[in-house]
Design an enzyme around this catalytic site. Sequence first.
Site, PDB file in Angstrom:
ATOM      1  N   LYS A 163    -100.496 -35.856 -46.489  1.00 25.51           N
ATOM      2  CA  LYS A 163    -101.474 -35.363 -47.019  1.00 25.51           C
ATOM      3  C   LYS A 163    -102.697 -34.985 -46.349  1.00 25.51           C
ATOM      4  O   LYS A 163    -102.591 -34.863 -45.001  1.00 25.51           O
ATOM      5  CB  LYS A 163    -101.930 -36.496 -48.178  1.00 25.51           C
ATOM      6  CG  LYS A 163    -102.419 -37.853 -47.358  1.00 25.51           C
ATOM      7  CD  LYS A 163    -102.847 -39.144 -47.975  1.00 25.51           C
ATOM      8  CE  LYS A 163    -103.307 -40.034 -47.417  1.00 25.51           C
ATOM      9  NZ  LYS A 163    -103.785 -41.236 -48.150  1.00 25.51           N
ATOM     10  N   TYR A 180    -131.193 -24.843 -29.840  1.00 24.88           N
ATOM     11  CA  TYR A 180    -132.043 -25.257 -30.801  1.00 24.88           C
ATOM     12  C   TYR A 180    -133.182 -26.321 -30.719  1.00 24.88           C
ATOM     13  O   TYR A 180    -132.407 -27.671 -30.444  1.00 24.88           O
ATOM     14  CB  TYR A 180    -131.454 -25.368 -32.316  1.00 24.88           C
ATOM     15  CG  TYR A 180    -130.799 -24.056 -32.918  1.00 24.88           C
ATOM     16  CD1 TYR A 180    -131.801 -23.124 -33.065  1.00 24.88           C
ATOM     17  CD2 TYR A 180    -129.516 -24.152 -33.134  1.00 24.88           C
ATOM     18  CE1 TYR A 180    -131.285 -21.910 -33.662  1.00 24.88           C
ATOM     19  CE2 TYR A 180    -128.827 -23.049 -33.736  1.00 24.88           C
ATOM     20  CZ  TYR A 180    -129.779 -21.978 -33.916  1.00 24.88           C
ATOM     21  OH  TYR A 180    -129.158 -20.771 -34.470  1.00 24.88           O
TER      22      TYR A 180
END
Length: 824
Positions: free
Chosen positions: A495, A719
């Site tokens: 899954k 940043y």
Amino acid sequence: MRIDVRTIAEITGSDFTGDPGLEVQELLIDSRKVSELSRGTMFIALRGERNDGHRYIPDLYRAGVRVFLVIGKYYTGKFEDFPEASFIVCEDSLHALHKIAAWKRRNYSGRVISVTGSNGKTVIKEWLSDILGKYESVVRSPRSYNSQVGVPLSLWNLSDEYDTAVIEAGMSKPGEIGKLENIIKPDIGIFSHIGEAHQENFTSIDEKIHEKLSLFVNSEVIIYPADKEDIHNSIISDQRLKGKRLFSWSAVKHNSNVTIIPDLKTRNAPALKVIYNGRKFLCNIPFSDRASVDNLSTVVATLVFLGLNSKQITEGVKNLLPVAMRMEQKEGINNCLLLEDFYNSDPGSLRIAMEYLRGISGKDMTVILSDFIQGIRDKDQLYSEVAGSIKKAGTKKLIAIGRDLQKYSKYFNIHSMAFYNDTDDFIESFIPASFSDEAILLKGARIFEFERIGRLLELKTHQTQLEINLNAVLANLDTFRSYLDKDTKIMAMVKAFAYGAGPREISEWLTYNGVDYLAVAYTDEGIKLRKDGITSRIMVMNPDPYSLRSLLDYDLEPEIFSQDMLDYFISEVKRYGIDNYPVHIKLDTGMHRLGFMEEDIDKMVNTLIKCKSVSIASVFSHLAAAYDPEMDEYTRKQAERFTSISNYIRSRTGNGFIQHLLNSAGIVRFPEYQFDMVRLGIGLYGITEVKMEGLKTGIAFFTRISQVKTVKGGEGLGYGLKNASKKERRIAILPVGYADGLRRMMGQGRGKVYAGGKHLSIIGNVCMDMCMIDITGTNLKPGDKVEIFGENISINSMTDICQTIPYEILTGIPVRVKRIFLYE
């Protein structure tokens, strides 16, 4: 060489039925690798704990195979059902395979060199064959074919057209190497190195060395590193080797046959100083790491012994390239599947690569092939053999690159063919639209730089990739099996994109290697697997009521966790007119997610008793904290509750369903609750929440350096201009960010990556598509590979920093990150 059925029966001491004159040219042990033209192939039905080759005989017969080597007591079919086939009936098919290999060896008049050791044997075999092959005709073991099955398959390729055979031999437990000696009978033995591999099966290193030396009991010469004291002492004290000619190399000892001294002071010009019989020469080498230097020294010593002169050796060594140990499977453009194999350039490795590609894909096969660098072997014979192999593999399209392939094009007869002078010639004429929905094999000698073609054919060009090592996944599967009873089934959880690994490839691999069930979370995931050709039984763990019709259309088996769902599904099944459709009943024994509570059981059972439309395939539950020792009492209460309720369901319904409770952690800590089946998920990739010996790293996250620059002291970066330093720094920018699954919490010096043999800090803030690392004091450059997690950095180190779990890290790596599947 072709051998008829009567001869094989005589060689193996077996009975046979059918036409005694049918001829065998190739051996097949993997039913997935049958070609469209299977005449002349003999299938050997091997039987193991989890797989039995006899079950594939009907399919192989329909595919054209006409000769089968079977074990009499395990073959339960009727010979008359296969009127055109011949069956050779033996007592042990592996032993029969060894007898065939021994016969081939007895009839080979060339020289046989065999390499063994804990590490380096594949690399030594490849480099030695590459250099020696420039001056004589050489056949070598394909890839890492060094096992009880791989070695006899290697020996099948022996033919007197070859002057020398270089055969690799490995072992994992006592007794194996002696069996290989019986069939290899090497004239020259090479001992590479001794290490910890498979040490769990031996009481000491000395015992393991003694076992490996069994390979050389009938050899004329043994070549080995005298600096390895344990190997040297074992050889000179082994009574079985008395009278053998010993040829050793050393960097420090003066009494060795050849002195080989590494000169690694100049990083850009590493070399070996070779001294033999008073003569000296300098051998420039293309590698400077310790393992490669040792392997090269063994190769050089062997070449010296074989009589090559200094010019031949130096020219050969300086042109060596890294041995690509694995094939890489990638998504290609226009729905193509791409398999890159630059392992070596010989017909044997070509056949193996084509067989592997045919086994993993039902698409039409395209082969992009370069000239073979084969030394002095007769080229008419070589390219005739190659053309036959490509034709027999069912190849639909051939792209041949190189002047030799053009010269010998008369041997090739493929529906679609194109010939080019060189790689540049092909690239200039490349049209992407000419490749669509194909399985493409890129098989080229290194000098042709097929990596450039691979970049054109890849679907994604993002340099960040998730590598899944299929060999490691299989090894981990077998490690978990060691905790289980022989008859316990395994359900593999695929899954959530197989925990990020890629469901189709993992599902194919696990199914072939004996996993009994697959499980997905949602119906759409199961439908995708069916469309990708997966035919295994698949359980859907959280089926949407609105998708039940699709579930039935694609033969998927639902988890039923409530009375409402049971009633709804029964009504859908009745509309289809189906009886006994398999369902999986989920019990809530204490985790309190999906599942029937104890008070719901009687109504559910009464419904099932009255209904013929569905039948119970399994009853199961989830353990809430199998990994946590502090919760062991609760875990045992869950197991007791599960046992009681599931046995009650069985007594009421009379159904003989499967019971399963354990996940990966439960398999290790509570094997007494394995019942009929267990569920194995993230543990397949070597990741567990509990301590467990023997697991291998099955999944790794990599990127490559985009740019390198120097940042002055006092300046921050990224940043916010974080992580300023007083000192000047070299930094590298990596094309991986939080949009690729690298969490922002890994930035500002908290997380590390691994490159150039060092752990390096991630500095500044992690950006959406990139991050920065401090590479001060290294020689890293753009294009160098960087590990985010894998062999050198555990994924658990990331989870500790990010305060999460491995499941979240893996499933958070998006599809824009390439999945690369590695297979040795």
